[in-house]
Design a protein around this motif. Structure first.
Motif, PDB file in Angstrom:
ATOM      1  N   GLU A  12       0.833  -1.212   0.000  1.00  0.00           N
ATOM      2  CA  GLU A  12       0.000   0.000   0.000  1.00  0.00           C
ATOM      3  C   GLU A  12       0.866   1.260   0.000  1.00  0.00           C
ATOM      4  OE1 GLU A  12      -2.620  -0.314   3.313  1.00  0.00           O
ATOM      5  OE2 GLU A  12      -3.891  -1.806   2.347  1.00  0.00           O
ATOM      6  N   GLU A  13       2.034   1.185   0.641  1.00  0.00           N
ATOM      7  CA  GLU A  13       2.943   2.344   0.626  1.00  0.00           C
ATOM      8  C   GLU A  13       3.410   2.623  -0.798  1.00  0.00           C
ATOM      9  OE1 GLU A  13       3.023  -0.023   2.847  1.00  0.00           O
ATOM     10  OE2 GLU A  13       2.996   0.910   4.831  1.00  0.00           O
ATOM     11  N   ILE A  15       1.609   2.415  -3.418  1.00  0.00           N
ATOM     12  CA  ILE A  15       0.554   3.204  -4.069  1.00  0.00           C
ATOM     13  C   ILE A  15       0.780   4.687  -3.785  1.00  0.00           C
ATOM     14  CG2 ILE A  15      -1.935   3.628  -4.215  1.00  0.00           C
ATOM     15  CD1 ILE A  15      -2.429   0.760  -3.330  1.00  0.00           C
ATOM     16  N   VAL A  16       1.146   5.010  -2.539  1.00  0.00           N
ATOM     17  CA  VAL A  16       1.419   6.406  -2.173  1.00  0.00           C
ATOM     18  C   VAL A  16       2.611   6.932  -2.976  1.00  0.00           C
ATOM     19  CG1 VAL A  16       2.075   7.955  -0.289  1.00  0.00           C
ATOM     20  CG2 VAL A  16       0.431   6.128   0.128  1.00  0.00           C
ATOM     21  N   ARG A  19       1.564   7.786  -6.452  1.00  0.00           N
ATOM     22  CA  ARG A  19       0.856   9.080  -6.473  1.00  0.00           C
ATOM     23  C   ARG A  19       1.850  10.232  -6.457  1.00  0.00           C
ATOM     24  NH1 ARG A  19      -3.557   6.899  -2.539  1.00  0.00           N
ATOM     25  NH2 ARG A  19      -2.565   7.931  -0.780  1.00  0.00           N
ATOM     26  N   GLN A  20       2.856  10.125  -5.575  1.00  0.00           N
ATOM     27  CA  GLN A  20       3.794  11.241  -5.411  1.00  0.00           C
ATOM     28  C   GLN A  20       4.657  11.433  -6.656  1.00  0.00           C
ATOM     29  OE1 GLN A  20       5.495   9.965  -1.683  1.00  0.00           O
ATOM     30  NE2 GLN A  20       3.884  10.974  -0.478  1.00  0.00           N
ATOM     31  N   ARG A  23       2.507  12.968  -9.359  1.00  0.00           N
ATOM     32  CA  ARG A  23       2.314  14.401  -9.114  1.00  0.00           C
ATOM     33  C   ARG A  23       3.537  15.184  -9.595  1.00  0.00           C
ATOM     34  NH1 ARG A  23      -1.800  17.865  -7.778  1.00  0.00           N
ATOM     35  NH2 ARG A  23      -2.616  16.244  -6.421  1.00  0.00           N
ATOM     36  N   THR A  41      -5.092  10.911  -9.229  1.00  0.00           N
ATOM     37  CA  THR A  41      -6.189  10.081  -8.716  1.00  0.00           C
ATOM     38  C   THR A  41      -6.353   8.821  -9.571  1.00  0.00           C
ATOM     39  OG1 THR A  41      -7.256  12.117  -7.969  1.00  0.00           O
ATOM     40  CG2 THR A  41      -8.614  10.141  -8.016  1.00  0.00           C
ATOM     41  N   SER A  44      -3.701   6.427  -8.647  1.00  0.00           N
ATOM     42  CA  SER A  44      -3.976   5.758  -7.380  1.00  0.00           C
ATOM     43  C   SER A  44      -4.945   4.596  -7.572  1.00  0.00           C
ATOM     44  CB  SER A  44      -4.547   6.775  -6.391  1.00  0.00           C
ATOM     45  OG  SER A  44      -4.660   6.220  -5.102  1.00  0.00           O
ATOM     46  N   GLU A  45      -5.993   4.825  -8.374  1.00  0.00           N
ATOM     47  CA  GLU A  45      -6.975   3.762  -8.632  1.00  0.00           C
ATOM     48  C   GLU A  45      -6.316   2.576  -9.348  1.00  0.00           C
ATOM     49  OE1 GLU A  45     -10.000   3.860  -7.500  1.00  0.00           O
ATOM     50  OE2 GLU A  45     -10.066   5.967  -6.901  1.00  0.00           O
ATOM     51  N   ARG A  48      -3.844   0.625  -7.179  1.00  0.00           N
ATOM     52  CA  ARG A  48      -4.543  -0.266  -6.245  1.00  0.00           C
ATOM     53  C   ARG A  48      -5.065  -1.502  -6.969  1.00  0.00           C
ATOM     54  NH1 ARG A  48      -7.540   3.100  -4.370  1.00  0.00           N
ATOM     55  NH2 ARG A  48      -6.372   3.711  -2.537  1.00  0.00           N
TER      56      ARG A  48
END
Lengths: 133, 128
Positions: A12-13, A15-16, A19-20, A23, A41, A44-45, A48
């Motif tokens: 799960e980390e 996924i973060v 995202r970063q 960005r 976003t 992220s989807e 996951r």
């Protein structure tokens, strides 16, 4: 001309981190704040999905320059069970798990270009592009 | 385990999400808040997400769950500080957060909670 980065997606980390990194590259590509938020976003989807349904995998992040157009392409790849009925999986509200069923369809709406290739027993590749508007 | 701090202010619980939440962290917040509502006899929950530059379907669902669970526990939840780009993206994603009350900032969020919650003598407090 493209420059590619690859990130693993196994926790799960991760996924973060996807995202970063998304960005950061979206900013560098000159996307406005709303478009940055949309592709982050979507990332992220899809990250996951790669983790939960694909059993993990990776994403390739590429900044694009195409005939003066700047953009960002993300390609998510897993070697999971694959999707038997892609049309069904892309339907709003359809879920094979515990999610809301908005992951794939939502990511498609948030992107300018969307491509999915999946083979049962071999895995799934989902690619999205957001162009600078 | 990593957790998001929950502050108590009278009968309210206040949360300011300052980190990019991974999924388990969001679920921990959901569990912690439901337990703290009961333990602290809280009547209202205020969640500030102004520092979040993205809300995906997972985080949106957790926020919606928190609002629903708190209502079942006789507490109201208000989410404040949703950034405009986040709101636009949520709608396009197909997330409408049907169970969540929102306010633009912390002050108006607390004012909204004060209006929603009855005063200790049982009358609705509509001064604010």
């Amino acid at each position: 001309m493209t420059k590619a980065d690859t990130l693993p997606i196994h926790t799960e980390e991760d996924i973060v981190r996807v995202r970063q990194m998304t960005r950061s590259l979206a900013q560098q590509s000159g996307l406005n704040l709303v478009d940055q938020t949309k592709i982050v976003t979507a990332a992220s989807e899809l990250a996951r999905n790669t983790l939960v349904y694909g059993g993990g995998g990776h994403v390739i992040l590429e900044r694009l320059q195409d005939a003066g157009r700047a953009g960002l392409r993300l390609t998510f790849e897993d070697q999971g069970p694959g999707i038997a009925d892609i049309e069904l999986a892309l339907r709003d509200g359809y879920t094979s798990g515990k999610g809301l069923g908005l992951g794939l369809s939502g990511a498609k709406r948030l992107s300018n270009e969307f491509h999915i290739d999946s083979r049962v027993g071999e895995g799934t590749t989902v690619s999205i592009i957001k162009w600078k508007s | 385990m990593e957790r998001i701090p929950i502050l108590k202010q009278g009968d309210l619980l206040l949360v300011s999400v300052q980190v990019d939440m991974h999924d388990q962290l969001a679920l921990n917040l959901q569990d912690d808040l439901t337990q703290r509502i009961v333990r602290d006899n809280a009547r209202g929950v205020l969640i500030d997400i102004s520092a979040l530059d993205m809300v995906d379907s997972f985080i949106g669902r957790v926020l919606d769950n928190i609002a629903t669970m708190s209502r079942i526990l006789d507490a109201e939840t208000v989410v404040v500080g949703i950034q405009p780009a986040v709101a636009i993206t949520l709608v396009e994603l197909g997330i409408t957060l049907p169970n969540i009350r929102t306010a633009l900032n912390i002050e108006s969020g607390i004012a909204l909670l004060r209006r929603l919650l009855p005063t200790p003598d049982g009358d609705a407090d509509d001064q604010s």
